[in-house]
Scaffold this motif. Sequence first.
Motif, short mmCIF file in Angstrom:
data_model
loop_
_atom_site.label_atom_id
_atom_site.label_comp_id
_atom_site.label_asym_id
_atom_site.label_seq_id
_atom_site.Cartn_x
_atom_site.Cartn_y
_atom_site.Cartn_z
N VAL A 210 -21.99 -25.96 36.68
CA VAL A 210 -23.47 -26.02 36.99
C VAL A 210 -24.26 -26.95 36.51
O VAL A 210 -24.37 -27.07 35.00
N SER A 211 -24.81 -27.98 37.26
CA SER A 211 -25.70 -29.03 36.89
C SER A 211 -27.23 -28.84 37.22
O SER A 211 -27.41 -28.13 38.07
N VAL A 212 -28.04 -29.07 36.18
CA VAL A 212 -29.38 -28.98 36.70
C VAL A 212 -30.06 -30.42 36.85
O VAL A 212 -29.81 -31.40 35.91
N ASP A 213 -30.97 -30.70 37.39
CA ASP A 213 -31.79 -31.65 37.65
C ASP A 213 -33.22 -31.71 37.03
O ASP A 213 -33.89 -30.62 37.32
N ASP A 228 -41.16 -27.50 26.59
CA ASP A 228 -41.18 -25.95 27.03
C ASP A 228 -40.16 -25.84 28.38
O ASP A 228 -39.12 -24.94 28.46
N THR A 229 -40.25 -26.90 29.02
CA THR A 229 -39.49 -26.80 30.44
C THR A 229 -37.96 -26.90 29.89
O THR A 229 -36.98 -26.08 30.22
N LEU A 230 -37.66 -27.69 28.88
CA LEU A 230 -36.34 -27.81 28.55
C LEU A 230 -35.63 -26.80 27.57
O LEU A 230 -34.72 -26.70 27.71
N GLU A 231 -36.79 -25.98 26.98
CA GLU A 231 -36.34 -24.75 26.23
C GLU A 231 -35.69 -23.60 27.18
O GLU A 231 -34.69 -22.88 27.17
N LYS A 232 -36.33 -23.71 28.47
CA LYS A 232 -36.21 -22.73 29.50
C LYS A 232 -34.84 -23.25 30.40
O LYS A 232 -33.86 -22.18 30.39
N VAL A 233 -34.74 -24.34 30.44
CA VAL A 233 -33.52 -24.83 31.03
C VAL A 233 -32.16 -24.74 30.22
O VAL A 233 -31.29 -24.08 30.53
N LEU A 234 -32.41 -24.87 28.80
CA LEU A 234 -31.10 -24.68 27.85
C LEU A 234 -30.84 -23.28 27.81
O LEU A 234 -29.62 -22.95 27.43
N LEU A 236 -30.63 -21.32 30.25
CA LEU A 236 -29.83 -21.19 31.40
C LEU A 236 -28.18 -21.74 31.19
O LEU A 236 -27.37 -21.37 31.91
N LEU A 237 -28.08 -22.33 30.16
CA LEU A 237 -26.84 -22.82 29.55
C LEU A 237 -26.14 -23.62 30.52
O LEU A 237 -24.90 -23.67 31.05
N PRO A 238 -26.65 -24.74 31.08
CA PRO A 238 -26.12 -25.64 32.10
C PRO A 238 -24.97 -26.37 31.59
O PRO A 238 -24.98 -26.70 30.39
N ASP A 239 -24.13 -26.68 32.40
CA ASP A 239 -22.75 -27.29 32.00
C ASP A 239 -23.17 -28.96 31.87
O ASP A 239 -22.76 -29.56 31.04
#
Length: 461
Positions: A210-213, A228-234, A236-239
């Motif tokens: 799973v990749s996120v943009d 803050d966005t990055l904290e939420k994104v991380l 989610l544990l994206p690959d």
Amino acid sequence: MTQPTIRIDFDRELIASLPASGPRYTSYPTADRFHTDFQAADLTAAIRQHDNQQPLSLYIHIPFCNTICYYCGCNKIITKDKSRADEYLNYLDKELTLLAQNWQGKPKLAQLHFGGGTPTFLSDEQLARVFDSIYRHFTLTDEGEYSIEIDPRKVSRDTVLFLGQLGFNRMSVGIQDFNPEVQKAVNRIQSEAETREVIDAAREAGFKSVSVDLIYGLPHQSIDTMRDTLEKVLSLLPDRLAVYHYAHLPHIFPPQRRIDINTVPDSSTKLDILQNTVNILLQQGYIFIGMDHFAKPDDELAVALAEGRLQRNFQGYSTHADCDLVAIGVSSIGKIGRVYSQNQKDIEAYYADLNADRLPVLRGYTLNDDDVLRRSIIQDLMCRFSLHFDDYKNRIDQDFADYFAAEYKDLAQLSAKGLMTLSDTGLEVSPKGRFLIRNIAMVFDAHLRNRETKAKYSQTV
């Protein structure tokens, strides 16, 4: 398993001293060099020369979106009428049928990518229709990479599970930013909860990656909002993560006129945001793959980088060996051997060609020997951060430094700036140069060096 140990030095003074924009090199030569003298017959001739024992890749462009994101520069059609997609799928099937007349049997499909637009604009039934067409013309394999771009605002858990049943095993999830003020400014309201639901469903369905943009440089962004966005994104544990730069070009992309330029961060702030983002990702253990891509150490991209198998194509970085790419749908670009071909960008022109039983080719390009050589060199730079001149000695009838005399002078200048270590046998890109790899690759772009272009390239950093 050996993991890459790639360090990045973020030298702001060096970044400021180099050209600010340049090609992304998803192809060489770049698409602005394609021309309309190229005809459908050139494409079919190339396909007929393809070795039927070698697998193919397939790109499918779905241009439809329910709503418009103001930052977007993709080829898209804004509509809520799904019947338009029914008509479009008829034409996709016809195009693939016309293409398949030029190969034997059902070649293995190494890679499949649904891009857009919004591929999940399609209903489950419509997605199944496309797969019926794919299965008629290709053989899907357990080791194939089959990916789709996802808009979490329009996808349910059940649809993600259905995508897994169809055969998709990789997913790219658009996020861009979780900050409400930023989302409102770009007309993309997307909650963390609905994004998490989609990613959790992908893992439940057995997706391998799973990749996120994300995009930096959007209106109202700051170091704090992006952190803050990055904290939420991380969480989610994206690959994988891709961190793209927003280029404000409203004269090229009219929807961007709705963005208040006074709210867009200035160049210094954008570099602050990027530098902080990169540092956080590295601290969290992600590997810098190249340009704007990061991956977990055990992800296939990171492993391919460590083993020297990384590739780059129109969809970005890839783990598969370079293989021919068939592309269908409006505006799509394919690569067969020495040939690039792009379809009609206007949907009515696309339909008209297919109604006349013609492949909808708008323009293309046939590479000469020098183009092929430079394409290999740029691929090595973008994917391996190094060049070994002996690798090319059998392809040119003189020393590397003599054949590329003008380029060698430019490389020496970049070496003096600290972007690389240059020797008589090759070059190694330095930690300072890795984030500026596009600037190094541009040295070998003969078309950029010798011919003018009106193309507007994205910023290199």
